[in-house]
Scaffold this active site. Structure first.
Site, PDB file in Angstrom:
ATOM      1  N   GLU A 131       4.325  41.561 -26.895  1.00  0.00           N
ATOM      2  CA  GLU A 131       5.638  42.071 -26.515  1.00  0.00           C
ATOM      3  C   GLU A 131       5.816  43.463 -27.142  1.00  0.00           C
ATOM      4  O   GLU A 131       5.483  43.636 -28.319  1.00  0.00           O
ATOM      5  CB  GLU A 131       6.769  41.151 -27.006  1.00  0.00           C
ATOM      6  CG  GLU A 131       8.111  41.577 -26.437  1.00  0.00           C
ATOM      7  CD  GLU A 131       9.273  40.674 -26.883  1.00  0.00           C
ATOM      8  OE1 GLU A 131       9.039  39.711 -27.635  1.00  0.00           O
ATOM      9  OE2 GLU A 131      10.395  40.971 -26.475  1.00  0.00           O
ATOM     10  N   GLU A 308      12.447  31.943 -33.365  1.00  0.00           N
ATOM     11  CA  GLU A 308      11.265  31.958 -32.492  1.00  0.00           C
ATOM     12  C   GLU A 308      11.107  30.629 -31.775  1.00  0.00           C
ATOM     13  O   GLU A 308      10.734  30.577 -30.601  1.00  0.00           O
ATOM     14  CB  GLU A 308       9.996  32.305 -33.281  1.00  0.00           C
ATOM     15  CG  GLU A 308      10.077  33.603 -34.094  1.00  0.00           C
ATOM     16  CD  GLU A 308      10.570  34.824 -33.328  1.00  0.00           C
ATOM     17  OE1 GLU A 308      10.456  34.850 -32.091  1.00  0.00           O
ATOM     18  OE2 GLU A 308      11.090  35.760 -33.981  1.00  0.00           O
TER      19      GLU A 308
HETATM   20  N1  BES Z   1      10.586  38.831 -29.535  1.00  0.00           N
HETATM   21  C1  BES Z   1      10.838  39.264 -30.857  1.00  0.00           C
HETATM   22  C2  BES Z   1       9.672  39.958 -31.479  1.00  0.00           C
HETATM   23  C3  BES Z   1       9.425  41.352 -30.994  1.00  0.00           C
HETATM   24  C4  BES Z   1      10.279  42.343 -31.358  1.00  0.00           C
HETATM   25  C5  BES Z   1       8.361  41.690 -30.250  1.00  0.00           C
HETATM   26  C6  BES Z   1      10.036  43.650 -30.933  1.00  0.00           C
HETATM   27  C7  BES Z   1       8.138  42.973 -29.808  1.00  0.00           C
HETATM   28  C8  BES Z   1       8.958  43.967 -30.171  1.00  0.00           C
HETATM   29  C9  BES Z   1      11.233  38.114 -31.762  1.00  0.00           C
HETATM   30  O1  BES Z   1      11.757  37.012 -31.125  1.00  0.00           O
HETATM   31  C10 BES Z   1      12.293  38.622 -32.664  1.00  0.00           C
HETATM   32  O2  BES Z   1      13.345  38.898 -32.204  1.00  0.00           O
HETATM   33  N2  BES Z   1      11.993  38.777 -33.939  1.00  0.00           N
HETATM   34  C11 BES Z   1      12.881  39.352 -34.908  1.00  0.00           C
HETATM   35  C12 BES Z   1      13.383  38.329 -35.886  1.00  0.00           C
HETATM   36  C13 BES Z   1      14.516  37.525 -35.350  1.00  0.00           C
HETATM   37  C14 BES Z   1      14.912  36.446 -36.311  1.00  0.00           C
HETATM   38  C15 BES Z   1      15.725  38.355 -35.014  1.00  0.00           C
HETATM   39  C16 BES Z   1      12.068  40.400 -35.638  1.00  0.00           C
HETATM   40  O3  BES Z   1      10.854  40.393 -35.496  1.00  0.00           O
HETATM   41  O4  BES Z   1      12.669  41.206 -36.329  1.00  0.00           O
HETATM   42 ZN    ZN Z   2      13.742  37.172 -30.580  1.00  0.00          ZN
END
Ligand code: BES
Ligand code: ZN
Length: 879
Positions: A131, A308
């Site tokens: 992603e 997640e």
């Molecule tokens: N889908 C995201 C991870 C992601 C973020 C992939 C940006 C590619 C680019 C994941 O679900 C996410 O949101 N992660 C957050 C933590 C969450 C608890 C808010 C993160 O990685 O900061």
């Molecule tokens: Zn997320």
């Protein structure tokens, strides 16, 4: 223009209004990934179907790839039959060809991949991050979320180096090849976009558990970590099981594969990633033991694991049509993880933390040059839109829908959303429609939240007519960012009325008759709510629980605020009144230009009341007794004066420390020795104890340096150790130097623990800070290439040390822009995330403005400027 710098046109803007369905769909993908030490060969067979009768060409995304061969329906194509450039592989597709397959072979170099997108190596292990657009660095593909395919993945490699080989779905084959290499095959039956693909290979340890779903299915749960970390997975595993249970109970959502895997890696750009059945995590959000992780780290793990996991339904089974819809999955999933954490812990303390994060990160974004609606209309680089607005404000928007619908109707709406869109890639509009149809509540006007940037400001006017006993509450909404055609938003106002003793006055009429609290709809630019039948003038407690992400502009003097701080039955508003009171007082002290003026008695008395209240959760008491942060105060100043804010706030802490010295000592001892009150976690006691410690140190008395020293030396947990170091970080004293040295010695082998060591020093406020930060950049344990380490020093310095980041010489700005320049080449995604602090330049005095914009100009002139950094610096300077 120099040949090295790209023309602005090279940084193309992508618009939501240009969205078109894909010309071709991909039904299945068969991937074979041969992992090597020099390079990795990826072979893919794509089964494609025409989706647009008029399409003549198929254009696949691909970046940083070496194309080895491409064949269509079994025939290898000649070079003249396709076109490759740095971004695409384009093929002509005959008009009558409706179904066909491609075999594509590419060569990639994961070992040289420092951007940490696509396939890369971390501590000797292979892992992926796809992603938003990382899959195109693995093979040529239709790398967009509305192309959903069934993946079968075969991984081939050296079985001694990489005994563990994982991908999405279920393991279907495991063999040793004739050349001795190991081969495993995974099949994921759920069609998914490429951004949810994952592959991991390495010599990892495994911790296993299981979960029985409510329909009786037995799910294998496996956490993979670097060897030696097996004993730090317990909290992550418990959090996972709690999340699975909660999603069944709260939303009726069961897990849908036979195995759920989490892999912890130490080099990761973000926090964690929800790949189907194979989540990949920054080790920071998996590994914990009381000795090495703080209570805050434990909370972070619980919420990120939950987040997640919850994506499995809100993100994976129902995904985004395009990246403009990002808040569809992120805002909703943050809301769900916040609800979960509120259920697992103290709901009031959780809410306070959520709002603190929103105000600290999202409000400045929404007021600055990078403001955008939760559904942006355009972007240059999508990675720049994983923002506090899309996430945090996005979650507030879902929370408002929840507030407007109520628990039961919200659930009905969500049920319909899952039923209607399971297996689809959808828009936020489809989400809102499902909630509307499922609940029967009209959200027409509410939809404006999705397209309106800026934080609404609510101006409050109150009138009480003694004769008739009628109270009139007039609210007016405005929005500095929304422009001339500003249309009022639909804002839920949760409120209650208090009498002069702080007792709730029940509503005497209307839908909330007999109740102490109700939700009112604010839909016009200016609106008056009338409350009749009141015996005495009421005091209105507005936006309880922070029922909308707005700024409130209400005339309240110190006595009014102290009243709500002491009496409001809504704990969030109680805390918030205390923060507003403290903010007002600190701002007044700054205005007086007399930093040592005594704090007003009304404030001290309000503090004393909270200190004496034994019925409050200790974590709430700690939050209520903590002054607003320097950045919080800064937001309320027309021109931010970082030095004055720091001085006045520190002086206030000194006075509070001295005034209540006895109480702080009593609290410190009580929280250290007496067990936590029933139904309060140990962490609440530590929080209050360490709040007391910081106030005691603030007195400036040598004794309390000794107390911190003793706490550090006798501590059996990282929370107390870090609190002791944090309490001493700003002073120059032999004890401080000795403890920081001891900590490094003791923990140098544990990267996550050493990150804290860098962070505490980056946030120190003392004369040597700039020199210290520079020296730390040369420390053997420092590297820009590990995102956690980089953030712990540079991120913490630029975002967590206003006094020295904004130091008058401009040296702080130059440190940051130097790092941005270096990372622009190796990891542009991380580089771009560092630009935002410079983007706040309009908030500072002319001298600092000049220094900050000079650095932004320099950044824009960098050779080979990435789209990522270009977009952030350009908007920061010119928007
Ligand atoms: N889908 C995201 C991870 C992601 C973020 C992939 C940006 C590619 C680019 C994941 O679900 C996410 O949101 N992660 C957050 C933590 C969450 C608890 C808010 C993160 O990685 O900061
Ligand atoms: Zn997320």
């Amino acid at each position: 223009m120099s040949p090295l710098s790209k023309s602005p046109a090279a940084h193309a803007t992508i618009y939501l209004k240009d969205y078109k369905e894909p010309d071709f769909l991909i039904k299945t993908v068969d991937l074979t990934v041969e992992l090597g030490e020099a390079d990795t060969i990826v072979t893919s067979r794509l089964d494609l179907a025409r989706n647009n009768a008029a399409a003549k060409k198929l254009s696949l995304n691909g970046e940083h790839l070496e194309l080895v061969s491409v064949a269509m329906d079994g025939r290898t194509l000649e070079a003249a039959e396709y076109k490759v450039d740095g971004k695409h592989l384009t093929l002509n597709i005959p008009a009558k060809t409706n179904r066909f397959h491609l075999d594509i072979k590419t060569r990639i170099k994961p070992q040289e991949n420092t951007a940490l997108e696509g396939l890369y190596k971390s501590s000797g292990n292979f892992c992926t991050q796809c992603e938003a657009q990382g899959f195109r660095r693995i093979t040529y593909y239709l790398d967009r979320p509305d192309v959903m395919a069934v993946f079968t993945t075969t991984i081939i490699g050296d079985g001694t180096r990489y005994p563990v080989m994982l991908s999405n779905g279920n393991l279907t084959a495991e063999n040793t090849l004739s050349d001795g290499r190991k081969s495993v095959t995974w099949h994921d039956p759920h069609p998914k976009p490429a951004y949810l693909f994952a592959l991991v290979a390495g010599d990892l340890a495994m911790v296993e558990d299981s979960f029985i779903t409510r329909s009786g299915r037995d799910i294998k749960l496996r956490i993979f970590v670097e060897k030696g970390n097996e004993d730090k997975c317990g909290h992550a595993m418990t959090s996972l099981k709690k999340s699975m249970k909660w999603d069944e109970e709260k939303y009726g959502r069961e897990y849908d594969l036979d195995i759920f895997m989490i892999v912890a890696v130490s080099d990761f750009n973000m926090g964690a990633m929800e790949n189907k059945g194979l989540n990949v995590f920054n080790s920071k959000y998996v590994l914990a033991s009381p000795e090495t992780a703080t209570d805050a780290d434990f909370d972070g793990i619980e919420s990120v694991i939950a987040h997640e996991y919850f994506h499995n339904w809100t993100g994976n089974r129902i995904t985004c049509r395009d990246w403009f819809q990002l808040t569809l999955k992120e805002g909703l999933t943050v809301f769900r993880d916040q609800q979960f954490s509120a259920d697992m812990n103290s709901a009031a303390v959780q809410r306070i933390g959520d709002v603190q994060r929103l105000r600290a990160a999202q409000f400045p974004e929404d007021a600055g040059p990078l403001a955008h609606p939760i559904q942006p209309q355009s972007y240059v680089e999508i990675n720049n839109f994983y923002t506090a607005t899309v996430y945090e404000k996005g979650a507030e928007v879902i929370r408002m829908i929840h507030t407007l619908l109520g628990e039961e109707k919200f659930r009905k709406g969500m049920d319909l959303y899952f039923e209607r869109h399971d297996g689809q890639a959808v828009t936020t509009e489809e989400f809102v429609s499902a909630l509307e149809d499922g609940s029967g509540v009209d959200l027409t006007q509410f939809r404006r939240w999705y397209v309106t940037p800026g934080t609404p400001e609510i101006t409050v006017n109150e009138k009480f007519d003694e004769k008739t006993g009628t109270y009139k509450l007039t609210l007016q909404q405005s929005n500095a960012k929304a422009g001339a055609d500003f249309k009022p938003l639909h804002i839920p106002l949760r409120m209650g009325l208090l009498d002069e003793n702080g007792k709730a006055m029940a509503f005497t009429e209307g839908p909330f008759k007999g109740k102490n609290s109700g939700v009112f709809d604010l839909t016009k630019k200016r609106e008056t709510f009338t409350f009749a039948g009141l015996k005495s003038p009421p005091r209105a407690s507005l936006f309880r629980g922070f029922s909308a992400p707005v700024k409130i502009n209400q005339q309240m003097d110190d006595r009014d605020l102290a009243f709500f701080f002491a009496k409001d039955e809504d704990l969030f508003n109680r805390w918030d009144a205390g923060q507003r009171l403290a903010n007002n007082i600190i701002l007044k002290q700054i205005e007086k230009q007399d930093e040592t003026a005594a704090l007003p008695e009304a404030f001290m008395e309000a503090f004393a009341d909270i200190l004496a209240d034994k019925d409050l959760d200790r974590a709430f008491t700690a939050a209520a007794l903590t002054l607003p942060g320097e950045q919080d105060i800064a937001q309320k100043m027309p021109v931010v004066d970082v030095d004055a804010i720091h001085k006045v706030r520190e002086e206030a802490r000194r006075q509070i420390g001295l005034r209540f010295e006895e109480e702080w000592r009593r609290l410190y001892d009580e929280c250290s020795s007496a067990p936590a009150p029933a139904n309060q976690p140990e962490s609440s006691s530590r929080k209050l104890k360490n709040t007391a410690l910081t106030y005691l140190i603030a007195t400036g008395k040598e004794d309390y340096v000794g107390l911190a020293d003793r706490q550090y030396r006798t501590s059996d947990n990282m929370t107390d150790s870090v609190a002791a170091l944090s309490g001493l970080k700003d002073i120059t004293h032999p004890v401080r130097e000795a403890l920081f040295a001891d900590y490094y010695d003791k923990w140098q082998k544990d990267a996550l623990v050493i990150d804290k060591w860098f962070m505490l020093q980056a946030m120190a406020v003392r004369a040597s800070t700039i020199a210290d930060v520079k020296a730390l950049m040369d420390h053997p344990a420092f590297t820009l290439h590990n995102p956690n380490r980089m953030r712990s020093l540079i991120g913490a310095f630029a975002s967590g040390n206003p006094v020295y980041f904004h130091e008058r010489s401009g040296e702080g700005y130059r440190i940051l822009s130097g790092v941005i320049a270096a990372l622009n080449k190796t990891n542009p995604q991380i580089a771009a995330r560092l630009v935002a602090p410079l983007g706040q330049w309009r908030r500072y005095d002319a001298g600092r403005q000049g220094l900050m914009t000079a650095e932004l100009e320099k950044i824009l002139k960098l050779p080979d400027l990435s789209d990522h950094v270009y977009e952030m610096a350009n908007k920061s300077l010119h928007n």
